[in-house]
Structure formats: structure tokens, C-alpha cells
Write a protein that holds these residues in place. Structure first.
Motif, PDB file in Angstrom:
ATOM      1  N   ARG A   2      43.259  57.367  45.778  1.00 48.31           N
ATOM      2  CA  ARG A   2      41.902  56.567  44.884  1.00 48.31           C
ATOM      3  C   ARG A   2      41.522  56.429  43.433  1.00 48.31           C
ATOM      4  NH1 ARG A   2      35.877  56.648  47.841  1.00 48.31           N
ATOM      5  NH2 ARG A   2      37.574  57.917  48.813  1.00 48.31           N
ATOM      6  N   CYS A   3      41.799  54.378  43.449  1.00 51.42           N
ATOM      7  CA  CYS A   3      41.632  54.239  42.540  1.00 51.42           C
ATOM      8  C   CYS A   3      40.719  54.459  41.419  1.00 51.42           C
ATOM      9  CB  CYS A   3      41.638  52.581  42.035  1.00 51.42           C
ATOM     10  SG  CYS A   3      41.109  51.672  40.733  1.00 51.42           S
ATOM     11  N   SER A   8      38.985  51.959  45.097  1.00 56.40           N
ATOM     12  CA  SER A   8      39.644  51.200  45.963  1.00 56.40           C
ATOM     13  C   SER A   8      40.093  52.427  46.842  1.00 56.40           C
ATOM     14  CB  SER A   8      40.147  50.402  46.202  1.00 56.40           C
ATOM     15  OG  SER A   8      40.853  50.098  46.937  1.00 56.40           O
ATOM     16  N   GLU A  10      42.953  51.756  47.829  1.00 55.72           N
ATOM     17  CA  GLU A  10      44.463  51.854  48.439  1.00 55.72           C
ATOM     18  C   GLU A  10      45.132  51.452  47.106  1.00 55.72           C
ATOM     19  OE1 GLU A  10      46.540  51.941  50.930  1.00 55.72           O
ATOM     20  OE2 GLU A  10      44.704  52.766  52.649  1.00 55.72           O
ATOM     21  N   THR A  11      46.354  52.152  46.442  1.00 53.67           N
ATOM     22  CA  THR A  11      47.172  52.180  45.644  1.00 53.67           C
ATOM     23  C   THR A  11      48.259  52.454  45.551  1.00 53.67           C
ATOM     24  OG1 THR A  11      47.002  54.218  44.381  1.00 53.67           O
ATOM     25  CG2 THR A  11      45.519  52.753  44.072  1.00 53.67           C
ATOM     26  N   ARG A  29      50.363  54.177  38.923  1.00 52.16           N
ATOM     27  CA  ARG A  29      49.758  53.427  40.169  1.00 52.16           C
ATOM     28  C   ARG A  29      50.059  51.708  39.103  1.00 52.16           C
ATOM     29  NH1 ARG A  29      49.909  56.221  44.785  1.00 52.16           N
ATOM     30  NH2 ARG A  29      49.976  58.400  44.029  1.00 52.16           N
ATOM     31  N   CYS A  31      46.704  49.455  41.237  1.00 54.46           N
ATOM     32  CA  CYS A  31      45.473  49.093  42.437  1.00 54.46           C
ATOM     33  C   CYS A  31      45.748  48.093  42.509  1.00 54.46           C
ATOM     34  CB  CYS A  31      43.901  49.369  41.948  1.00 54.46           C
ATOM     35  SG  CYS A  31      42.718  49.100  43.198  1.00 54.46           S
ATOM     36  N   ASN A  33      43.175  45.960  44.045  1.00 60.71           N
ATOM     37  CA  ASN A  33      41.782  45.515  44.777  1.00 60.71           C
ATOM     38  C   ASN A  33      41.667  45.052  42.893  1.00 60.71           C
ATOM     39  OD1 ASN A  33      39.998  44.903  46.207  1.00 60.71           O
ATOM     40  ND2 ASN A  33      38.883  46.534  44.749  1.00 60.71           N
TER      41      ASN A  33
END
Length: 155
Positions: A2-3, A8, A10-11, A29, A31, A33
Motif C-alpha cells: 500500500r502507498c 492506494s 497498488e504500487t 517503489r 505509486c 496513482n
């Protein structure tokens, strides 16, 4: 993952590298988003077994308590701190290698005795006299004999 900025779910992993002498993986990583970047670390987590006390109570293994106990036996003895830390690490490794969820405190005590015998015979006798609840002079003589012969697992 999680970001941590926009939360979010998805990362994307941009880069992975070995870190901490191979004991961790560092991941960069991003993100998709919010576009922010962050670093995560992946490490092996090895759980030490719970310790079952003589009365049946269970407690977490505590390396600090183990070290303090060994330090007490080694008080005013010419043993370098590095050797003590190595002995504590040896005991931790042995406990992990057992693969057990719980270990009796007596087994830990025997491991301590083995390490102390290797480090310093006086510290071994100090610890053993308390561990085995020695009250008679004859028992001390037996401890001395065992310390010099390299035994020490009976009483």
C-alpha cells in the motif's frame, strides 16, 4: 504494498537491491496513482521459541535477559564482550535450529552452561551452582571436577 501517501493498494517495484550484507532486499517503489516514490525493505523474520518456565508459565525469549544472566556469571572475569555476544548468538541459533514453538527453560540453561564452560570455568561454576541449586561442598567439588573434565550436564 500500500502507498504510504495516498493509500492506494497498488504500487510498482522500480528497483530491487540486496542490502545489509545480503540479509535484506531494498525495493524502490512508485505509486501509479499519486506518482510518489518510497523505499521498502524485506527481511527474514525468524521467530525464537517461547520459553516454558519450571512452574509451567510461558514467556517470550529475551536475549537481553540471557545476556544479563551470563554477564552476572562472568562478572570480573577476563572474557571480552564480543565473546559473550557470540555465545548469546550461538544459543539463539541453537534455539531457532530446534524448529520448536516452545522450549523448556532447562534446555536454555544447559545451552548457557555449555557456552560458559567454553568461555570461562569460574563463570561455569558460578552459573552451575545456582542452576543446580548446589548447597553442599561435595557438590561444588563435583562441579569443579566436571568443569575441568568438560562435562557438567548432570546433578
Amino acid at each position: 504494498m500500500r502507498c504510504p501517501f495516498c493509500h492506494s493498494n497498488e504500487t510498482q517495484v522500480i528497483d530491487s537491491r540486496s542490502s545489509e550484507e545480503g540479509w535484506a532486499i531494498r525495493r524502490r517503489r512508485k505509486c501509479p496513482n499519486c506518482g510518489k516514490r518510497f523505499t521498502t525493505y524485506e527481511r527474514v523474520e525468524l521467530a525464537l521459541p517461547a520459553i516454558i518456565k519450571k512452574g509451567g508459565a510461558r514467556t517470550e525469549f529475551d536475549a537481553k535477559k540471557l545476556r544479563a544472566s551470563m554477564m552476572l556469571a562472568l562478572r570480573k572475569r577476563p572474557v571480552p564482550l564480543e565473546k559473550i555476544d557470540e555465545a548469546v548468538s550461538n544459543i539463539e541459533q541453537r534455539l531457532m535450529a530446534l524448529g520448536e514453538r516452545e522450549v523448556k527453560s532447562e534446555k536454555v540453561g544447559l545451552y548457557v552452561l555449555e557456552e560458559l564452560r567454553r568461555l570461562d570455568s569460574v563463570a561455569y561454576i558460578r552459573f552451575a551452582s545456582v542452576y543446580f541449586n548446589v548447597e553442599k561442598p561435595e557438590a561444588f567439588v563435583e562441579l569443579l571436577r566436571e568443569a575441568t573434565e568438560g562435562k557438567g550436564d548432570k546433578h
